[in-house]
Design an enzyme around this catalytic site. Structure first.
Site, PDB file in Angstrom:
ATOM      1  N   HIS A 169      52.720  19.990 -16.737  1.00 20.32           N
ATOM      2  CA  HIS A 169      52.709  21.042 -15.623  1.00 20.32           C
ATOM      3  C   HIS A 169      53.887  22.008 -15.686  1.00 20.32           C
ATOM      4  CE1 HIS A 169      49.453  18.879 -13.379  1.00 20.32           C
ATOM      5  NE2 HIS A 169      49.852  17.996 -14.095  1.00 20.32           N
ATOM      6  N   HIS A 171      49.185   8.990 -20.922  1.00 20.43           N
ATOM      7  CA  HIS A 171      49.262  10.664 -20.670  1.00 20.43           C
ATOM      8  C   HIS A 171      49.127  11.390 -21.855  1.00 20.43           C
ATOM      9  CE1 HIS A 171      49.901  13.939 -18.015  1.00 20.43           C
ATOM     10  NE2 HIS A 171      51.290  14.223 -18.422  1.00 20.43           N
ATOM     11  N   MET A 195      44.217  11.697 -10.120  1.00 19.98           N
ATOM     12  CA  MET A 195      45.274  11.463  -8.927  1.00 19.98           C
ATOM     13  C   MET A 195      45.633  12.717  -8.144  1.00 19.98           C
ATOM     14  SD  MET A 195      47.716   9.313 -11.689  1.00 19.98           S
ATOM     15  CE  MET A 195      47.309   8.290 -12.878  1.00 19.98           C
ATOM     16  N   SER A 196      44.466  13.537  -8.306  1.00 19.97           N
ATOM     17  CA  SER A 196      44.826  14.845  -7.601  1.00 19.97           C
ATOM     18  C   SER A 196      43.724  15.550  -6.924  1.00 19.97           C
ATOM     19  CB  SER A 196      45.306  15.870  -8.624  1.00 19.97           C
ATOM     20  OG  SER A 196      44.408  16.349  -9.595  1.00 19.97           O
ATOM     21  N   SER A 244      46.489  18.527 -15.510  1.00 19.67           N
ATOM     22  CA  SER A 244      47.265  18.356 -16.684  1.00 19.67           C
ATOM     23  C   SER A 244      47.077  18.726 -18.151  1.00 19.67           C
ATOM     24  CB  SER A 244      47.509  16.675 -16.583  1.00 19.67           C
ATOM     25  OG  SER A 244      48.092  16.305 -15.713  1.00 19.67           O
ATOM     26  N   TYR A 281      52.280  10.833  -6.383  1.00 20.38           N
ATOM     27  CA  TYR A 281      52.927   9.898  -7.216  1.00 20.38           C
ATOM     28  C   TYR A 281      54.517  10.519  -7.599  1.00 20.38           C
ATOM     29  CZ  TYR A 281      51.430  12.300 -11.316  1.00 20.38           C
ATOM     30  OH  TYR A 281      51.267  13.261 -12.183  1.00 20.38           O
ATOM     31  N   GLU A 282      54.490  12.053  -7.405  1.00 18.59           N
ATOM     32  CA  GLU A 282      55.897  12.445  -7.563  1.00 18.59           C
ATOM     33  C   GLU A 282      56.879  12.065  -6.444  1.00 18.59           C
ATOM     34  OE1 GLU A 282      55.823  16.342  -9.646  1.00 18.59           O
ATOM     35  OE2 GLU A 282      53.671  16.121  -8.967  1.00 18.59           O
ATOM     36  N   HIS A 288      51.757  16.257  -7.184  1.00 19.93           N
ATOM     37  CA  HIS A 288      50.897  14.785  -6.975  1.00 19.93           C
ATOM     38  C   HIS A 288      51.710  13.927  -5.843  1.00 19.93           C
ATOM     39  CE1 HIS A 288      50.181  16.494 -10.898  1.00 19.93           C
ATOM     40  NE2 HIS A 288      48.849  15.893 -10.950  1.00 19.93           N
ATOM     41  N   ALA A 293      42.551  16.539 -15.003  1.00 22.42           N
ATOM     42  CA  ALA A 293      42.417  15.722 -15.921  1.00 22.42           C
ATOM     43  C   ALA A 293      41.955  14.432 -15.291  1.00 22.42           C
ATOM     44  CB  ALA A 293      43.626  15.509 -16.830  1.00 22.42           C
ATOM     45  N   ASN A 344      39.777  10.707 -21.155  1.00 26.06           N
ATOM     46  CA  ASN A 344      39.831   9.402 -21.377  1.00 26.06           C
ATOM     47  C   ASN A 344      38.671   8.594 -20.608  1.00 26.06           C
ATOM     48  OD1 ASN A 344      41.868   9.968 -19.149  1.00 26.06           O
ATOM     49  ND2 ASN A 344      41.589   7.564 -19.286  1.00 26.06           N
TER      50      ASN A 344
HETATM   51  O1  LIG Z   1      46.852  17.170 -12.301  1.00 28.24           O
HETATM   52  P1  LIG Z   1      45.839  16.128 -12.707  1.00 28.24           P
HETATM   53  O2  LIG Z   1      45.133  15.730 -11.869  1.00 28.24           O
HETATM   54  O3  LIG Z   1      45.307  16.891 -13.633  1.00 28.24           O
HETATM   55  O4  LIG Z   1      46.746  15.077 -13.712  1.00 28.24           O
HETATM   56  C1  LIG Z   1      45.998  13.816 -14.162  1.00 28.24           C
HETATM   57  C2  LIG Z   1      46.596  12.794 -13.215  1.00 28.24           C
HETATM   58  C3  LIG Z   1      47.910  12.604 -13.595  1.00 28.24           C
HETATM   59  O5  LIG Z   1      48.895  13.511 -13.025  1.00 28.24           O
HETATM   60  C4  LIG Z   1      47.783  12.536 -14.994  1.00 28.24           C
HETATM   61  C5  LIG Z   1      47.884  11.408 -15.843  1.00 28.24           C
HETATM   62  O6  LIG Z   1      47.666  11.659 -16.943  1.00 28.24           O
HETATM   63  O7  LIG Z   1      46.686  13.606 -15.371  1.00 28.24           O
HETATM   64  N1  GUN Z   2      43.854   7.763 -12.128  1.00 30.84           N
HETATM   65  C1  GUN Z   2      43.519   8.344 -13.542  1.00 30.84           C
HETATM   66  N2  GUN Z   2      43.879   9.666 -13.550  1.00 30.84           N
HETATM   67  C2  GUN Z   2      43.740  10.133 -14.770  1.00 30.84           C
HETATM   68  N3  GUN Z   2      43.969  11.404 -15.246  1.00 30.84           N
HETATM   69  C3  GUN Z   2      43.363  11.488 -16.582  1.00 30.84           C
HETATM   70  N4  GUN Z   2      42.950  10.324 -16.847  1.00 30.84           N
HETATM   71  C4  GUN Z   2      43.124   9.451 -15.797  1.00 30.84           C
HETATM   72  C5  GUN Z   2      42.527   8.017 -15.537  1.00 30.84           C
HETATM   73  O1  GUN Z   2      42.038   7.454 -16.273  1.00 30.84           O
HETATM   74  N5  GUN Z   2      42.988   7.598 -14.196  1.00 30.84           N
END
Ligand SMILES: O=P(O)(O)O[C@@H]1C[C@H](O)[C@@H](CO)O1
Ligand code: GUN
Length: 388
Positions: free
Chosen positions: A163, A356, A318-319, A132, A187-188, A185, A215, A342
Site C-alpha cells: 500500500h 501476505h 480485512m477491508s 493489497s 488492524y493497523e 485497515h 485481495a 489465496n
Molecule cells: O487492502 P486489502 O483488503 O486488499 O488487503 C488484504 C487484507 C490484508 O490487508 C492483506 C492480507 O494479505 O491483504
Molecule cells: N482475512 C483474510 N484476508 C485476506 N486477504 C487476502 N487473503 C486473505 C485471507 O485469506 N483472509
C-alpha cells in the site's frame, strides 16, 4: 516509545448528560508510555463549539502537560493541567482534547478536500481504492497529480507492504478520477472512522462513483486463486460486535442516521462489470459473490473459514466493507471487486498456510486484467448520482 491509546468511559457519561457535546468520548485518550516515565492528566471540558489543544512533554523525572490553546463558543470552557507525576519506568498520560479532532468531522474532511482541490485542477467523478498489491491501478491515470498521504492534512498513513500511500488524481479514458494507492485497515490500529475518512473526502471532492478493490481469501470451493469476484453483498463481522464506522453522533450533512445497506452494491454497475468482463473474455475467472470482512491481521482458523462459508460468504478479507458503508451513507454509488489471492484453508489435512507474500504475488499475476476491467468500466459509467 511504546504507546497505547484507549477511550475513557467517564466521557461516555458526559456524552449522555450533555448530548450536544458531540464526539467527546472519542476525544478523551489515555496514553501509556513505557520508558521515560511520567503520569500526566490534562482535562478539557467544553460545552458547545470548542477547540482545545494540549501539549505534553515527558522526560525522565520531568513531565509537563499544558493546555496551550483553548477556544470555546459560546458557553463554557474549562481547561486544567491537573496532575503530573514522574517515575523512572512508566509513563501514563490522560489527554482529554475537546471536539472534532479524532472523529473526522465535516469541517475536518472539508478542510482536507479544500486543501486538495486548491492543488489540482482535476475534479474527480470516480474514486478508486487499490487493494493489497493492486496499486498498479493508479498508474493507469494520465496527467497525474499525486500527493503523499504524509503531506495531506488530517490523512492517515499507510503502514502495510503493498500500500504505497499516495493519492493520485488523473484522467482515465477521459474521465477525471482520484485513486487511493493504499488504504487503511482496522488492524493497523486506526479508529474505524479514520479508516473510512477518505470516503468522506472523496464525496467532498465531488466523487459520485467509488470503485473498491481488495485481495481476499477464497471460501467458495469452486473458486480458484486468480479469480476476480464482483462483490454483490457483504457480511460485516466487526459490525455484529458494534464496530460500525457510522457509530457515534450522525452528521446529517453526510447522510441519514440509519442508511439502508440492502442496495450497497450498485446493481447497474454490477451488470456493467459482467458485460465488460464478457467482452474482454474474462468469463472463465470472473465471479460474483459475498465478501465477509474480519478485523485481521491474523488470517482465519479452519473453523472460522468453515463457519463463514456456511453463513454464505464466498471470500474473506480485512477491508472494503467499512468504506462501502461510509460511501453509501454519503450517497456515492459503489462497485467492488475481490481478487482471490489465496484459497482459504478449510481442511485439517491441508499443509497450506495463508501469507501476505502470496497475496502480493497473485496481485501481480492478475494486475493487468484487473486494470483492463476497471478502466473499461470507467469508460461506460454514467454520472447521474443516485443518492443513498
Ligand atoms: O487492502 P486489502 O483488503 O486488499 O488487503 C488484504 C487484507 C490484508 O490487508 C492483506 C492480507 O494479505 O491483504
Ligand atoms: N482475512 C483474510 N484476508 C485476506 N486477504 C487476502 N487473503 C486473505 C485471507 O485469506 N483472509
Amino acid at each position: 516509545m511504546a504507546q497505547m491509546v484507549m477511550p475513557i468511559s467517564l466521557f461516555s457519561y458526559y456524552e449522555a448528560v450533555f448530548p450536544h457535546i458531540s464526539h467527546l468520548s472519542s476525544l478523551c485518550q489515555l496514553h501509556v508510555y513505557f520508558f521515560p516515565v511520567s503520569l500526566s492528566l490534562s482535562l478539557s471540558l467544553s460545552l458547545s463549539l470548542s477547540l482545545s489543544l494540549s501539549l505534553s512533554l515527558s522526560l525522565p523525572c520531568l513531565s509537563l502537560s499544558l493546555p496551550c490553546l483553548s477556544l470555546s463558543l459560546p458557553c463554557l470552557s474549562l481547561s486544567l493541567p491537573c496532575l503530573s507525576l514522574s517515575l523512572p519506568c512508566l509513563s501514563l498520560s490522560l489527554h482529554c482534547l475537546s471536539l472534532l479532532s479524532l472523529r473526522c468531522s465535516f469541517e475536518e474532511c472539508s478542510a482536507t478536500a479544500e486543501w486538495l482541490l486548491s492543488r489540482t485542477e482535476i475534479r474527480p467523478l470516480v474514486g478508486i481504492v487499490c487493494g493489497s498489491g493492486l496499486g498498479g491501478l493508479a498508474e493507469m491515470l494520465k496527467d497525474q497529480m499525486a500527493f503523499k498521504y504524509s503531506d495531506i492534512p488530517n490523512f492517515p498513513q499507510s503502514t502495510v507492504h503493498g500500500h504505497a500511500g499516495r493519492l493520485v488524481f488523473g484522467m482515465l479514458k477521459g474521465k477525471a478520477c482520484v485513486c487511493m494507492q493504499g488504504r487503511f485497515h482496522l488492524y493497523e490500529g486506526y479508529p474505524i472512522h479514520k479508516v473510512t475518512m477518505p470516503m468522506r473526502i472523496f464525496k467532498l471532492l465531488g466523487v459520485e462513483t467509488v470503485i473498491l478493490t481488495n485481495a481476499a481469501g477464497g471460501l467458495n470451493q469452486d473458486y480458484k486463486v486468480g479469480d476476480i469476484m464482483i462483490i454483490k453483498d457483504h457480511i460485516n463481522m466487526p459490525g455484529f460486535a458494534g464496530n460500525n464506522p457510522l457509530a457515534g453522533p450522525n452528521d446529517e450533512r453526510f447522510g441519514v442516521r440509519f442508511p439502508s445497506m440492502s442496495d450497497a452494491y450498485d446493481r447497474e454497475l454490477l451488470q456493467l462489470a459482467q458485460g465488460v468482463g464478457a467482452e474482454l473474455g474474462f468469463g472463465d475467472f470472473l465471479r460474483e459473490g459475498v465478501y465477509c470482512v474480519l478485523g485481521g491481521p491474523s488470517f482465519e482458523t479452519i473453523a472460522e473459514c468453515r463457519m463463514m462459508n456456511r453463513l454464505g460468504a464466498d471470500a474473506v478479507g480485512m477491508s472494503t466493507v467499512h468504506e462501502v458503508i461510509v460511501a453509501r451513507h454519503c450517497g456515492m454509488r459503489v462497485f467492488a471487486l475481490s481478487l482471490i489471492t489465496n484459497q482459504a484453508v478449510m481442511d485439517y489435512d491441508s499443509q497450506e498456510k495463508a501469507n501476505h507474500e502470496e497475496v502480493l504475488e497473485t496481485g501481480q499475476l492478475r494486475a493487468k486484467q484487473l486494470e483492463r476491467l476497471v478502466s473499461n468500466m470507467v469508460t461506460h459509467i454514467e454520472h447521474n448520482n443516485n443518492d443513498a
